[in-house]
Design a protein around this motif. Structure first.
Motif, PDB file in Angstrom:
ATOM      1  N   MET A   1      55.329  61.094  41.279  1.00 58.10           N
ATOM      2  CA  MET A   1      55.061  60.903  42.549  1.00 58.10           C
ATOM      3  C   MET A   1      54.450  62.031  43.050  1.00 58.10           C
ATOM      4  SD  MET A   1      55.324  59.307  45.412  1.00 58.10           S
ATOM      5  CE  MET A   1      55.063  60.231  47.130  1.00 58.10           C
ATOM      6  N   TYR A  35      48.638  59.918  35.592  1.00 59.63           N
ATOM      7  CA  TYR A  35      48.611  58.437  36.093  1.00 59.63           C
ATOM      8  C   TYR A  35      47.821  57.634  35.522  1.00 59.63           C
ATOM      9  CZ  TYR A  35      51.962  60.332  39.560  1.00 59.63           C
ATOM     10  OH  TYR A  35      52.949  60.904  40.062  1.00 59.63           O
ATOM     11  N   PRO A  70      62.379  60.314  45.711  1.00 62.93           N
ATOM     12  CA  PRO A  70      61.200  60.235  45.447  1.00 62.93           C
ATOM     13  C   PRO A  70      60.728  58.576  45.279  1.00 62.93           C
ATOM     14  CG  PRO A  70      61.600  62.074  44.306  1.00 62.93           C
ATOM     15  CD  PRO A  70      63.034  61.657  44.919  1.00 62.93           C
ATOM     16  N   LYS A  71      61.631  57.993  44.561  1.00 65.26           N
ATOM     17  CA  LYS A  71      61.496  56.386  44.330  1.00 65.26           C
ATOM     18  C   LYS A  71      61.300  55.704  45.881  1.00 65.26           C
ATOM     19  CE  LYS A  71      64.498  52.671  42.593  1.00 65.26           C
ATOM     20  NZ  LYS A  71      65.504  52.369  41.900  1.00 65.26           N
ATOM     21  N   GLU A  74      57.850  56.161  47.216  1.00 63.22           N
ATOM     22  CA  GLU A  74      57.097  55.407  46.414  1.00 63.22           C
ATOM     23  C   GLU A  74      56.923  54.007  46.763  1.00 63.22           C
ATOM     24  OE1 GLU A  74      53.429  55.068  44.793  1.00 63.22           O
ATOM     25  OE2 GLU A  74      54.536  57.013  44.680  1.00 63.22           O
ATOM     26  N   LYS A  99      55.397  53.720  36.539  1.00 60.39           N
ATOM     27  CA  LYS A  99      55.641  54.718  35.654  1.00 60.39           C
ATOM     28  C   LYS A  99      56.989  55.622  36.049  1.00 60.39           C
ATOM     29  CE  LYS A  99      53.411  59.270  34.447  1.00 60.39           C
ATOM     30  NZ  LYS A  99      53.094  59.247  32.995  1.00 60.39           N
ATOM     31  N   MET A 100      57.348  55.449  37.455  1.00 60.19           N
ATOM     32  CA  MET A 100      58.760  55.880  37.829  1.00 60.19           C
ATOM     33  C   MET A 100      59.835  54.954  37.299  1.00 60.19           C
ATOM     34  SD  MET A 100      57.702  57.311  41.610  1.00 60.19           S
ATOM     35  CE  MET A 100      59.176  57.934  42.064  1.00 60.19           C
TER      36      MET A 100
END
Length: 144
Positions: A1, A35, A70-71, A74, A99-100
Motif C-alpha cells: 500500500m 506492484y 492498510p487493508k 486499500e 497483492k495484499m
C-alpha cells in the motif's frame, strides 16, 4: 500500500540530496518494482517531478495516518476508483488489493457499497431537482 517506505524527514532529505528529477524516477521505480506497474497519473507526473514528489508525500501522509488499517484504506481506494469510473485507478488498486491478500468477496463488497452510494447520490440530486417544492435543494445545487 505504501509507495514510499520512509518518513517525511527522510523523504525530504532524499530530495535534497539527489534532486527532484532523480528522486521522482527512483520512487516511481520502487512502485513499479513492488506492484509491477504504477498508476497512469504517476507516469504522467514524472515529467514534473516536483508535482509527483508532492503527490506521493501527500498520499503517504494520508495513508499513514494510522487510524484505519492498510487493508481498509486499500478497499476504500479501490471502491472510490470504481465509483468514479476511473479504469486506471480501479485496475491499479485491484492489483494492490490482490497483492495484499484481499479476497474477491471483500473487493466485491467494497465495490457494491461504493456503487450503492454513487447511485443514491444520483437519485437524491435528481429528486431534489425534479421535485424542488417537496425537498428544496440547499447548498451548491441551490445556486442559480
Amino acid at each position: 500500500m505504501v509507495d514510499i517506505d520512509m518518513n517525511f524527514e527522510e523523504a525530504i532529505a532524499e530530495v535534497q540530496k539527489n534532486g527532484a528529477k532523480l528522486t521522482a524516477a527512483e520512487w516511481l521505480g520502487r512502485i513499479e518494482a513492488e506492484y509491477g506497474t504504477s498508476p497512469l497519473i504517476y507516469k504522467k507526473l514524472e515529467d514534473c517531478p516536483e508535482a509527483l514528489i508532492s503527490h506521493l508525500l501527500y498520499k503517504n501522509a494520508v495513508t499513514q495516518a494510522g487510524a484505519l488499517p492498510p487493508k481498509t484504506v486499500e478497499l476504500i481506494s479501490l471502491a472510490v476508483g470504481a465509483a468514479l469510473r476511473c479504469d486506471h485507478c480501479t485496475s491499479y488498486h485491484m492489483q494492490v488489493a490482490k497483492k495484499m491478500g484481499i479476497t474477491n468477496e471483500e473487493i466485491l463488497e467494497a465495490v457494491l457499497v461504493a456503487g450503492l452510494l454513487a447511485n443514491s447520490s444520483v437519485l437524491a440530486n435528481a429528486y431534489r431537482l425534479v421535485v424542488p417544492e417537496k425537498e428544496p435543494c440547499v447548498g451548491t445545487c441551490a445556486i442559480q
